[in-house]
Design a protein around this motif. Structure first.
Motif, short mmCIF file in Angstrom:
data_model
loop_
_atom_site.label_atom_id
_atom_site.label_comp_id
_atom_site.label_asym_id
_atom_site.label_seq_id
_atom_site.Cartn_x
_atom_site.Cartn_y
_atom_site.Cartn_z
N LEU A 166 23.57 -1.82 15.86
CA LEU A 166 22.14 -1.52 16.06
C LEU A 166 21.46 -2.68 16.78
CD1 LEU A 166 19.55 0.16 15.40
CD2 LEU A 166 19.33 -1.34 13.40
N TYR A 167 21.67 -3.90 16.29
CA TYR A 167 21.03 -5.05 16.93
C TYR A 167 21.63 -5.31 18.30
CZ TYR A 167 18.19 -5.94 12.90
OH TYR A 167 17.24 -5.80 11.93
N ALA A 168 22.92 -5.05 18.44
CA ALA A 168 23.54 -5.19 19.76
C ALA A 168 22.83 -4.28 20.76
CB ALA A 168 25.02 -4.87 19.69
N ARG A 169 22.54 -3.06 20.32
CA ARG A 169 21.87 -2.12 21.23
C ARG A 169 20.46 -2.57 21.53
NH1 ARG A 169 24.40 3.37 18.49
NH2 ARG A 169 26.17 3.45 19.90
N ALA A 170 19.75 -3.02 20.51
CA ALA A 170 18.38 -3.45 20.73
C ALA A 170 18.35 -4.68 21.64
CB ALA A 170 17.70 -3.75 19.38
N MET A 171 19.31 -5.58 21.45
CA MET A 171 19.37 -6.76 22.32
C MET A 171 19.66 -6.37 23.76
SD MET A 171 21.61 -9.40 20.01
CE MET A 171 20.92 -10.17 18.53
N THR A 172 20.63 -5.49 23.92
CA THR A 172 20.98 -5.03 25.26
C THR A 172 19.76 -4.40 25.93
OG1 THR A 172 23.22 -4.60 24.54
CG2 THR A 172 22.50 -3.48 26.52
N ARG A 173 19.04 -3.59 25.17
CA ARG A 173 17.86 -2.92 25.73
C ARG A 173 16.83 -3.95 26.18
NH1 ARG A 173 15.07 1.72 22.32
NH2 ARG A 173 16.91 2.80 23.16
N LEU A 174 16.55 -4.91 25.30
CA LEU A 174 15.53 -5.91 25.67
C LEU A 174 16.00 -6.70 26.89
CD1 LEU A 174 12.91 -7.36 25.36
CD2 LEU A 174 14.01 -8.93 23.75
N TRP A 175 17.28 -7.05 26.89
CA TRP A 175 17.76 -7.86 28.02
C TRP A 175 17.67 -7.10 29.34
CZ3 TRP A 175 18.05 -12.86 27.99
CH2 TRP A 175 18.66 -13.52 29.07
N GLU A 176 17.91 -5.80 29.27
CA GLU A 176 17.77 -5.00 30.50
C GLU A 176 16.31 -4.98 30.97
OE1 GLU A 176 19.91 -1.46 29.42
OE2 GLU A 176 21.82 -2.52 29.76
N LYS A 177 15.40 -4.94 30.01
CA LYS A 177 13.98 -5.01 30.38
C LYS A 177 13.68 -6.36 31.04
CE LYS A 177 12.21 -2.01 26.67
NZ LYS A 177 11.14 -1.85 25.65
N ILE A 178 14.21 -7.41 30.44
CA ILE A 178 13.96 -8.76 30.98
C ILE A 178 14.54 -8.88 32.38
CG2 ILE A 178 14.63 -11.19 30.71
CD1 ILE A 178 14.28 -10.81 27.67
N GLU A 179 15.71 -8.29 32.59
CA GLU A 179 16.31 -8.35 33.93
C GLU A 179 15.44 -7.63 34.95
OE1 GLU A 179 20.28 -6.91 33.13
OE2 GLU A 179 21.07 -8.97 33.08
N ARG A 180 14.78 -6.57 34.53
CA ARG A 180 13.86 -5.88 35.45
C ARG A 180 12.62 -6.73 35.69
NH1 ARG A 180 13.08 0.36 33.89
NH2 ARG A 180 11.40 0.12 35.40
N LEU A 181 12.08 -7.30 34.62
CA LEU A 181 10.86 -8.11 34.78
C LEU A 181 11.11 -9.32 35.67
CD1 LEU A 181 9.47 -8.04 31.13
CD2 LEU A 181 8.64 -6.77 33.11
N ARG A 182 12.34 -9.84 35.60
CA ARG A 182 12.69 -11.01 36.39
C ARG A 182 12.48 -10.78 37.89
NH1 ARG A 182 18.63 -12.44 35.02
NH2 ARG A 182 17.94 -13.48 33.13
N ARG A 183 12.59 -9.52 38.27
CA ARG A 183 12.46 -9.20 39.70
C ARG A 183 11.01 -9.17 40.17
NH1 ARG A 183 15.52 -4.22 38.65
NH2 ARG A 183 17.43 -5.02 37.70
N ILE A 184 10.05 -9.22 39.24
CA ILE A 184 8.64 -9.16 39.64
C ILE A 184 8.17 -10.55 40.04
CG2 ILE A 184 6.30 -8.55 38.95
CD1 ILE A 184 7.45 -6.66 36.91
N ASP A 185 7.86 -10.68 41.30
CA ASP A 185 7.47 -11.98 41.83
C ASP A 185 6.08 -12.36 41.31
OD1 ASP A 185 8.26 -14.11 43.43
OD2 ASP A 185 6.84 -13.48 44.98
#
Lengths: 430, 430
Positions: A166-185
């Motif tokens: 469960l936490y692995a999934r939640a972490m993965t989800r958050l990290w994917e969000k962070i990877e998207r946010l990283r692209r916003i200049d």
């Protein structure tokens, strides 16, 4: 690195405290508390916890004894020496001694006041009554306690590896969000997720992930305890409770009309720079800005916390232009129901036209949607608000009628006094 | 909350050992070792490590000093008292005293023999030479060390939260596989993933996840150390090295033709029941079964380890029928390049017609495909095989010419002797 799943699995202590510190709360609560302590120390208020999501039967999920234990534990907290040192010695928004010695002395002796808890059907009635500066400090811990006890009730039914996954999934989800946010200049984003977080440990993990993943784009957290632990900025300004209580105390309609501005006049005296942020939606953004005194247009920015955020931002930009201000030098903080798509969209739309920043709340610190059967860990809409002040009911209208609060005759009166026209009804996400 | 003692301890190892125990190896190695120790103790063999995936430049990724440290550390291991107790006192395949006192006495005094390591371009040449019962024990630790050092080389470039999210993703992926496997009625599956595991800790996690997620459908692990730690069955029988070495030692073509059966005759004397599993593909399954003595048809089952698995299973079923055996009482163990889809497919096809079981290897313990840039953690095809015995080269043909090994003239001779016709070329996945 804490192994969160193991910790959750090991929750067989007599009590695993949810609120471990008096400053495990939002920074703006402390700023407002100082202001209230200075300006309205003797106002009597009642705060009440309201579960807007009736389909979640909190009283069936959460044992009353455990709830009392957690609330009592929060009441046992006093400011530690290290916390006091941090509040006294730290720089907040570039300023030292944000908290006056008078306030700090009072705060160092504070404990959270008593609470009233009663089960009503499948819900709890939880209320706090007393002096405003004391009672107001219950809001965030009370919400965090209820949210986390609900998480724990669901987690208690799961196996050890199920939990870890469960936490692995939640972490993965958050990290994917962070990877998207990283692209916003040029992104500027803060954690505003204390009140409806999945748990304390999870919020702390989320903040650390944001630090590593976003670097300078992550500007800080609203949570003082985590800001202190992780040595980052504490973020926040002011909230609806100030105009709500000031308005309830108004004797006449004319007084009422001026109340929200009086709040900001007090704030204007106390704060400058990035702390001068208007929260215009308590009784409708349109009317508030139209009738605002000119000095308010000189403030640093605006926080958009209800209604359609793009519409709110356009209204603010138009208003600044009307008042002869340059919107590109103004700050708009979006803080309502944000998730990555919305952040991307708003940033694309407004970056360059104004300075933009985001206060990311529940879908940062509690996005467990779809991760367990029946979506039993999905965040829900729990609030804790001032419902009366010196015996008079409070009212909130906001830019979304689904977020309105107060007795219906008073709501009608406020709508008339503040000249609120038709409003778009928007689903309250979290 | 950091456990300081653990942190300090972790950071103060001289090395972080990959192979922590002499029984961090596959169970069948110990069974075969006992057989070799009894029947061919003085045979001299050379084992050699071969990276079939030339695109992975092991010698550029892995520091030679670190590799030597790990190999030297493995050489420092001797059987601990607890391990000896476990091997002597445990029940394997329902039988006590699987390991004879003679073998155990020898094993208790064993250390892994010396190794030869040389860099050749971007690859390492790693060879082991000496008495067969000693040298053969290098295969699994040597592979596990190379695989894990490669993982570590890639992981060393990642941040703390990136790492945590990497494992979160890998855990999520494995759990989703387990959730699919759970739906297969009557499944029997074991972990065969020691040799090409991502790391020791990760294999241990995978095994624990299988225990919780699959219950009785998970029948055990090939890894003795993990079987001991997690108190589950150690699984395995015999492997290609026995017929390969016996065959290399054959003096004439007629001897060579009989060599694989001589292996199983020795095995027949030593083992019964579920340990009587034929591995028929060393020199082609078709020919092997056709020329097999009748007593072999009485054995418990067959392991399919190369070629198209469904074809291999049909061949076995047909052969049993020809020899008057009831296939529904026979066991087929699939163990080549398995992942969930293939397991589902083979189970659907053969359950009921025979008893089916699966030895799930690399894609259980090392499925990090697609999780880091350039797929730098994807598993790859590393093997460690007997290349000669008493100075004569060994040969393996298998049911897939892409898995064939040995000097080409010898390969041609073996093909002739074993009457191997056209073979389908299949991609070697892992």
């Amino acid at each position: 690195m804490s192994d969160i799943a193991t910790r959750v699995y090991n929750h067989n202590f007599k009590i695993d405290p949810i609120v471990r510190s008096l400053i495990d709360t939002d920074f703006y609560k402390l700023l407002m508390c100082q202001s209230v302590h200075r300006n309205r120390p003797d106002t009597n208020v009642v705060f009440s916890l309201i579960n807007r999501t009736k389909s979640i039967p909190l009283a069936r999920l959460i044992d009353e004894g455990e709830l009392r234990e957690q609330l009592d534990h929060a009441r046992s907290r006093t400011l530690t020496r290290g916390e006091s040192t941090w509040l006294r010695g730290n720089t907040f928004y570039g300023k030292r001694q944000m908290f006056s010695p008078t306030f700090m002395e009072w705060f160092e002796n504070l404990r959270l006041p008593p609470y009233e808890l009663e089960r009503k059907g499948d819900q709890y009635e939880l209320t706090f009554e007393g002096k405003w500066p004391e009672v107001m400090l219950w809001e965030i811990p009370a919400l965090a306690i209820l949210m986390e006890l609900r998480s724990r009730a669901v987690l208690a039914t799961m196996g050890k590896f199920e939990l870890q996954v469960l936490y692995a999934r939640a972490m993965t989800r958050l990290w994917e969000k962070i990877e998207r946010l990283r692209r916003i200049d040029g992104l500027k984003i803060a954690d505003f997720g204390t009140r409806r977080r999945h748990s304390f440990l999870w919020q702390d993990w989320c903040v650390q992930a944001m630090i590593e993943g976003l670097g300078d784009a992550f500007i800080g957290t609203s949570n003082c305890r985590i800001a202190m632990r992780r040595d980052i900025e504490a973020i926040g300004t002011n909230a609806h409770e100030l105009p709500m209580v000031y308005s309830a105390l108004a004797d006449t309609d004319a007084d009422l009309r001026q109340a929200p501005y009086r709040v900001l006049a007090d704030w204007h005296e106390e704060h400058e720079g990035n702390l001068r942020i208007i929260l215009p939606d308590t009784y409708g953004t349109e009317g508030f800005l139209k009738n605002a005194p000119d000095w308010l247009a000189g403030w640093t920015g605006i926080r958009i916390d209800s209604g359609d955020p793009a519409t709110g931002a356009e209204t603010a930009i138009r208003w600044w232009k009307e008042r002869g201000e340059d919107p590109t030098r103004k700050l708009i903080i979006f803080s309502d129901g944000l998730d990555v798509e919305k952040i991307e969209e708003l940033h694309a739309k407004f970056a360059g036209r104004v300075k933009v920043s985001f206060g990311w709340g529940t879908l940062l610190t509690n996005d467990f949607r779809g991760l367990v059967p029946n979506d039993a860990l999905a965040p829900f809409s729990l609030v804790c608000k001032a419902v009366s002040a010196d015996g008079r009911p409070t009212v909130k209208l906001s830019d979304n009628p689904n977020k309105a609060m107060g007795p219906s005759d008073e709501v009608a009166r406020y709508k008339r006094v503040f000249d609120v026209g038709a409003q778009e009804r928007l689903e309250v996400i979290v």
